[in-house]
Design a protein around this motif. Structure first.
Motif, PDB file in Angstrom:
ATOM      1  N   ASP A   3       0.825  -1.194   0.000  1.00 12.58           N
ATOM      2  CA  ASP A   3       0.000   0.000   0.000  1.00 12.58           C
ATOM      3  C   ASP A   3       0.869   1.258   0.000  1.00 12.58           C
ATOM      4  N   LEU A   4       1.908   1.217   0.821  1.00 14.57           N
ATOM      5  CA  LEU A   4       2.788   2.378   0.925  1.00 14.57           C
ATOM      6  C   LEU A   4       3.614   2.565  -0.350  1.00 14.57           C
ATOM      7  N   ARG A   5       4.007   1.469  -0.965  1.00 13.62           N
ATOM      8  CA  ARG A   5       4.783   1.559  -2.206  1.00 13.62           C
ATOM      9  C   ARG A   5       3.986   2.291  -3.278  1.00 13.62           C
ATOM     10  N   GLU A   6       2.690   2.101  -3.271  1.00  8.31           N
ATOM     11  CA  GLU A   6       1.863   2.757  -4.279  1.00  8.31           C
ATOM     12  C   GLU A   6       1.821   4.271  -4.098  1.00  8.31           C
ATOM     13  N   GLU A  37      13.510   2.532  -3.536  1.00  2.81           N
ATOM     14  CA  GLU A  37      12.544   2.694  -4.630  1.00  2.81           C
ATOM     15  C   GLU A  37      12.219   4.166  -4.868  1.00  2.81           C
ATOM     16  N   LEU A  38      12.117   4.909  -3.776  1.00  7.28           N
ATOM     17  CA  LEU A  38      11.853   6.342  -3.926  1.00  7.28           C
ATOM     18  C   LEU A  38      12.997   7.019  -4.694  1.00  7.28           C
ATOM     19  N   LEU A  39      14.244   6.643  -4.354  1.00  8.77           N
ATOM     20  CA  LEU A  39      15.393   7.232  -5.048  1.00  8.77           C
ATOM     21  C   LEU A  39      15.337   6.945  -6.547  1.00  8.77           C
ATOM     22  N   GLU A  40      14.942   5.745  -6.898  1.00  6.95           N
ATOM     23  CA  GLU A  40      14.866   5.379  -8.322  1.00  6.95           C
ATOM     24  C   GLU A  40      13.794   6.191  -9.041  1.00  6.95           C
TER      25      GLU A  40
ATOM     26  N   LEU B 180      13.843   4.103 -18.711  1.00  8.83           N
ATOM     27  CA  LEU B 180      15.134   4.779 -18.564  1.00  8.83           C
ATOM     28  C   LEU B 180      16.193   3.865 -17.955  1.00  8.83           C
ATOM     29  N   GLY B 181      15.840   2.598 -17.813  1.00 16.22           N
ATOM     30  CA  GLY B 181      16.859   1.657 -17.363  1.00 16.22           C
ATOM     31  C   GLY B 181      16.678   1.145 -15.968  1.00 16.22           C
ATOM     32  N   GLY B 182      15.567   1.493 -15.332  1.00 13.54           N
ATOM     33  CA  GLY B 182      15.309   0.993 -13.996  1.00 13.54           C
ATOM     34  C   GLY B 182      14.645  -0.364 -14.045  1.00 13.54           C
ATOM     35  N   PRO B 183      14.091  -0.819 -12.937  1.00 12.26           N
ATOM     36  CA  PRO B 183      13.417  -2.111 -12.895  1.00 12.26           C
ATOM     37  C   PRO B 183      12.288  -2.183 -13.914  1.00 12.26           C
ATOM     38  N   GLN B 184      12.111  -3.360 -14.482  1.00  9.93           N
ATOM     39  CA  GLN B 184      11.066  -3.551 -15.480  1.00  9.93           C
ATOM     40  C   GLN B 184       9.702  -3.437 -14.816  1.00  9.93           C
ATOM     41  N   VAL B 185       8.749  -3.031 -15.606  1.00 11.87           N
ATOM     42  CA  VAL B 185       7.386  -2.912 -15.100  1.00 11.87           C
ATOM     43  C   VAL B 185       6.465  -3.521 -16.137  1.00 11.87           C
ATOM     44  N   SER B 186       5.443  -4.163 -15.661  1.00 12.13           N
ATOM     45  CA  SER B 186       4.525  -4.792 -16.610  1.00 12.13           C
ATOM     46  C   SER B 186       3.697  -3.710 -17.293  1.00 12.13           C
ATOM     47  N   GLU B 187       3.281  -3.988 -18.509  1.00  9.73           N
ATOM     48  CA  GLU B 187       2.510  -3.015 -19.282  1.00  9.73           C
ATOM     49  C   GLU B 187       1.173  -2.719 -18.604  1.00  9.73           C
ATOM     50  N   GLU B 188       0.743  -3.631 -17.711  1.00 10.93           N
ATOM     51  CA  GLU B 188      -0.550  -3.425 -17.062  1.00 10.93           C
ATOM     52  C   GLU B 188      -0.422  -2.525 -15.836  1.00 10.93           C
ATOM     53  N   ALA B 189       0.794  -2.190 -15.462  1.00 11.24           N
ATOM     54  CA  ALA B 189       1.002  -1.440 -14.222  1.00 11.24           C
ATOM     55  C   ALA B 189       0.262  -0.123 -14.251  1.00 11.24           C
TER      56      ALA B 189
END
Lengths: 213, 189
Positions: A3-6, A37-40, B180-189
């Motif tokens: 929840d917090l990650r979102e 994750e926030l930094l990224e 931009l080169g970070g972790p992959q994310v699904s297209e549904e995200a």
């Protein structure tokens, strides 16, 4: 945690407020995973300016930044400028004093030369109230010397005049010291006035006069 | 000490924290054109962009000792300072600025920063990443980032529910990070 990650994208964009923001900030303090994750996300966001063509700012911006980040250096420059001005002022004052001394020495030498002559006669120069403000020394053949008690006030000069009976006064010259050498031959009266620098065609502030015979 | 302008940004900030004014000058040389472009885009006012650019570098100078390399790049640190200052300025205004006319390439004050070591690779990379986003997502992201619109303002502008705005914004940012080169994310995200 999920929840917090979102909430992280909104937080990175500066769009999170209130209770959600407080809750996330508390969690960030204890969770290295959330912080990473926030930094990224922040790193990705802060690359958006790279999509814009760069624009060179005008030079005045850097000049103002320097003024604001190095006030001490600016102060030193200012102080140095003040010192230079003060030094110039002192130098000017010194030069002024030296010139005054030179003028005084010349005046004293002139008066001494006249007084050393046994043929010289003299009389007081008086104002309209009968008060003397100087002396005129003369010789029979025509030369004379006006010696005034005080130099003219700042911004003013003395002007010497010769005058025949029933005629307009004739300017014999201006002087800013106390001594003036001229010639009285052909005039019935010799006078002195105070005038603006450069003198005047006619006396504007007559101080007094003496007859030549 | 500076060494011919090849120091990494982190070293420059370290020098700056010790009071080396040449480090600030070098950082200004490297990044003022990009930051100025960002501020012009956000504020739509040359005068205010110049003012905030000044404030940003003065703040960078004063807060250099606070910088921690493990918490992000120097550019992210600097651009965050500049963007936050610009957002404060935008929010203090009563009305949103009108769009500034395109930069006058003939004006010496608006000279493009082509004299610097400008690497178009980064610009192309970021633009491509943006182009890969859904156009509506990209627009939301750009309006939130550059214009400082809040969730509710975006919802009103686009006539969309608040929840949809939040979802699309998160999706856009996560995808941008991935592109931009970070972790992959699904297209549904």
């Amino acid at each position: 945690m999920k929840d917090l990650r979102e909430l992280l994208p909104d937080y990175a964009l500066g769009l999170l407020e209130g209770e959600e923001k407080t809750r996330l900030e508390q969690a960030l303090q204890s969770s290295a995973e959330l912080r990473q994750e926030l930094l990224e996300l922040q790193a990705a966001l802060m690359r958006l300016p790279e999509s814009l063509p760069p624009v060179t700012p005008p030079p005045r911006v850097w000049a103002r930044i320097q003024q604001r980040t190095h006030p001490r250096r600016n102060f030193l420059r200012w102080a140095a400028a003040v010192l230079v001005v003060a030094a110039l002022g002192l130098g000017g004052w010194g030069v002024g004093l030296y010139r005054q001394y030179q003028t005084l020495a010349q005046e004293q030498a002139t008066v001494a030369r006249w007084l050393a002559d046994p043929e010289v006669k003299w009389q007081l120069i008086k104002n309209s109230e009968g008060q003397s403000f100087g002396t005129m020394l003369w010789r029979e053949e025509g030369p004379c010397l006006m010696v005034l008690r005080e130099p003219p006030p700042p911004g003013r000069v003395y002007q010497a005049w010769g005058r025949k009976n029933d005629a307009d006064p004739v300017s014999l010259g201006v002087f800013s010291g106390r001594v003036f050498e001229t010639d009285y031959e052909g005039f019935d009266f010799m006078g002195v006035s105070l005038e603006p620098p450069g003198g005047s065609p006619q006396p504007t502030q007559p101080l007094g006069r003496v007859p030549t015979s | 000490m500076l060494n011919g302008g090849v120091e990494p940004d982190t070293a420059l900030l370290s020098f700056l924290a010790k009071g080396d004014e040449r480090a600030l000058e070098e950082l200004y040389r490297r990044y003022s054109p990009s930051l100025y472009a960002l501020l012009l885009r956000m504020l739509q006012s040359r005068e205010e962009a110049e003012e905030i650019l000044q404030d940003s570098f003065v703040q960078l100078y004063r807060e250099a000792a606070r910088y921690q390399p493990e918490r992000g790049s120097v550019t992210a640190f600097l651009f965050t300072i500049g963007r936050n200052l610009a957002l404060s300025r935008l929010r203090s205004r009563k009305a949103r600025p009108q769009k500034l006319e395109d930069h006058d390439l003939h004006s010496p004050d608006q000279e493009l920063g082509l004299w610097r070591e400008d690497d178009p690779t980064d610009r192309i990379l970021v633009r491509r990443a943006l182009q890969r986003l859904e156009p509506s997502d990209r627009q939301l992201l750009e309006e939130a980032f550059f214009d400082g619109f809040s969730h509710s303002e975006l919802a009103e502008r686009h006539q969309l529910p608040l929840g949809t705005i939040k979802t699309r914004l998160r999706r856009a940012l996560l995808k941008l990070r991935a592109y931009l080169g970070g972790p992959q994310v699904s297209e549904e995200a």
